[in-house]
Design an enzyme around this catalytic site. Structure first.
Site, PDB file in Angstrom:
ATOM      1  N   ASP A 107      62.252  12.612  56.148  1.00  0.00           N
ATOM      2  CA  ASP A 107      62.239  12.037  57.316  1.00  0.00           C
ATOM      3  C   ASP A 107      62.984  12.887  58.104  1.00  0.00           C
ATOM      4  O   ASP A 107      63.965  13.079  57.726  1.00  0.00           O
ATOM      5  CB  ASP A 107      62.259  10.432  57.468  1.00  0.00           C
ATOM      6  CG  ASP A 107      63.441   9.928  56.410  1.00  0.00           C
ATOM      7  OD1 ASP A 107      63.992  10.760  55.809  1.00  0.00           O
ATOM      8  OD2 ASP A 107      63.841   8.958  56.927  1.00  0.00           O
ATOM      9  N   GLU A 165      64.131   7.890  53.960  1.00  0.00           N
ATOM     10  CA  GLU A 165      65.555   7.731  53.271  1.00  0.00           C
ATOM     11  C   GLU A 165      66.541   7.091  54.687  1.00  0.00           C
ATOM     12  O   GLU A 165      67.441   6.394  54.355  1.00  0.00           O
ATOM     13  CB  GLU A 165      66.137   9.249  53.110  1.00  0.00           C
ATOM     14  CG  GLU A 165      67.355   8.922  52.469  1.00  0.00           C
ATOM     15  CD  GLU A 165      68.668   8.882  53.174  1.00  0.00           C
ATOM     16  OE1 GLU A 165      69.640   7.895  52.803  1.00  0.00           O
ATOM     17  OE2 GLU A 165      68.728   9.325  54.403  1.00  0.00           O
TER      18      GLU A 165
HETATM   19 ZN   LIG Z   1      71.061  10.819  57.849  1.00  0.00          ZN
HETATM   20 ZN   LIG Z   2      70.342  12.351  55.171  1.00  0.00          ZN
END
Ligand SMILES: [Zn+2]
Ligand SMILES: [Zn+2]
Length: 434
Positions: A107, A165
């Site tokens: 991401d 994440e």
């Molecule tokens: Zn980050």
């Molecule tokens: Zn990262």
């Protein structure tokens, strides 16, 4: 031309590897180098494409599609739609053995890119400012290389491409925790997991320490309620702004006066909102903040202290309060035994002077969830061009990892996975004996 020069320099980074520390034989090592050379133009192209088309957490649709189609073309067993947009692929080695995993995140962040590279983000307000484009490319590159040394693999290698994440959007689940819940560490059971994060230090260097290397990250929201009155008659009200000021100041003492100074912790109030206008005593103030801590002791103790500070101060002056404390990523823990076993591989690939210890960082990474379940190995990979004075930090609109770090990352991940399996399966003793 630009690329050719860049790649020549890159070879220099890799040529230093003293092979003696690697568990795989020299022939396989040479083969890996050749396969990285072959894969490099394509993987650089893929990285630039991903960088140009960044997608936010839980919205990594096109990135996941690209990753899955590449993995399928390699003949791996591929699963898509894991934890929404995650992709998991299994490479079965030519020899029986356990399974290890290589994990990457996909991401991007809601940041407007400010670099001027030709492959800068085409998606307004979204940017790969945390280097997850590099993480994804390295893991994909490792799959491209390892598939060609399949016969040498003593077990299986699982490639985990994880969404979100940076945190799922509000009201959604996502990231490592959901990947685990959806069974990513099962079928076959994963015995150890490897991951890394780009780091704005020199290419060709890596940073590694065992134990807790990144902090647990929690967040909180405090509501302080007073009673409004005329600004000239404060005694008739309860000033929520003054209460908030007291609370913020006292919260700083939670860290500086009650936490062991040798056990790092951070408390930051990053947002404050309240009041209506200059001559009205404010009725309500909201504070939002983050807490970072390395130890379980502090992760337990700090929320309780925040609660008592907030309650004590607001009650003393006739106000009320509420605290919404959300525990998030636990600290990233590098398994000491796995670390000790695999550190020679890092040194073997990069050279002794290029693997450096790093004090624990107060940033967080949801790799921690995997490392809570099974032995994890997480390192930081240098991505700053040599000679470049300073690189922009992570999460900055000018952050730009140098792509010559990608082959270095691929080589490290390949050797870590191979050596981990190799070391689990030591060569059978020669029955004829010495
Ligand atoms: Zn980050
Ligand atoms: Zn990262």
């Amino acid at each position: 031309m630009r690329n050719r020069t860049a790649f020549a320099v890159c070879l220099g980074f890799l040529a230093l590897a003293p092979l003696g520390l690697l568990a795989v034989d020299e022939k396989t090592s040479r083969r890996i180098d050749q396969e990285i050379e072959k894969a490099r133009p394509e993987i650089i192209k893929i990285r630039r494409f991903i960088h140009m088309n960044p997608e936010l957490s839980n919205r990594e649709y096109e990135t996941a599609k690209l990753v899955a189609s590449k993995l399928m073309s390699l003949g791996l067993e591929v699963k898509t739609g894991v934890a929404r947009t995650g992709v998991v692929a299994l490479l079965r080695g030519g020899q029986p053995g356990p399974t290890v995993a290589i994990r990457a995140d996909m991401d991007a962040l809601p940041i407007q890119e400010a670099t001027s590279v030709p492959f800068k983000s085409l998606n307004p307000g979204v940017m790969h400012a945390c280097g997850h484009d590099v993480h994804t490319s390295v893991a994909l590159g490792a799959a491209m290389v390892l598939v060609n040394v399949k016969d040498r693999i003593k077990g299986n290698i699982k490639f985990i491409f994880q969404p979100a994440e940076e945190g799922a959007p509000q009201g959604e689940e996502g990231g490592a925790e959901l990947m685990i819940r959806e069974g990513v560490l099962e079928n076959p059971t994963v015995g150890a997991i490897f991951g890394f994060h780009v780091w704005p230090e020199n290419i060709g260097q890596a940073y590694f320490s065992t134990g807790n290397i990144m902090a647990g990250a929690d967040s909180f929201e405090i509501q302080i309620k007073g009673r409004s009155a005329h600004g000239a008659r404060p005694h008739e009200g309860v000033d929520a702004i003054v209460l908030a000021a007291e609370v913020i100041t006292s919260l700083q003492s939670v860290i500086s006066r009650t936490v062991d100074p040798t056990d790092p912790a951070v408390l930051t109030v990053g947002k404050i909102a309240g009041g209506t206008r200059s001559n009205i005593i404010a009725e309500k103030v909201t504070l939002e903040g983050t807490v970072r801590a390395l130890s379980d002791i502090n992760r337990k103790k700090i929320p309780q202290l925040i609660e008592s500070v907030v309650k004590g101060i607001t009650q003393a002056f006739g106000g009320t309060s509420s605290l919404d404390y959300r525990q998030s990523n636990p600290p990233v823990f590098n398994h000491p035994e796995l670390g000790e076993t695999m550190l020679p591989t890092l040194v073997g690939v990069l050279g002794k002077d290029k693997v450096l210890p790093l004090p624990p960082q107060m940033v967080a990474e949801d790799f921690s969830y995997y490392a809570q379940k099974i032995p994890g190995f997480f390192f930081f990979l240098g991505v700053k061009a040599p000679g470049q004075a300073a690189a922009a930090p992570l999460h900055n609109p000018n952050f730009l990892p140098d792509e010559r770090s990608i082959p270095v990352g691929i080589k490290l991940m390949c050797h870590l996975a191979l050596d981990a399996l190799e070391k689990q399966n030591p060569p059978e003793a020669d029955p004829s004996g010495p």
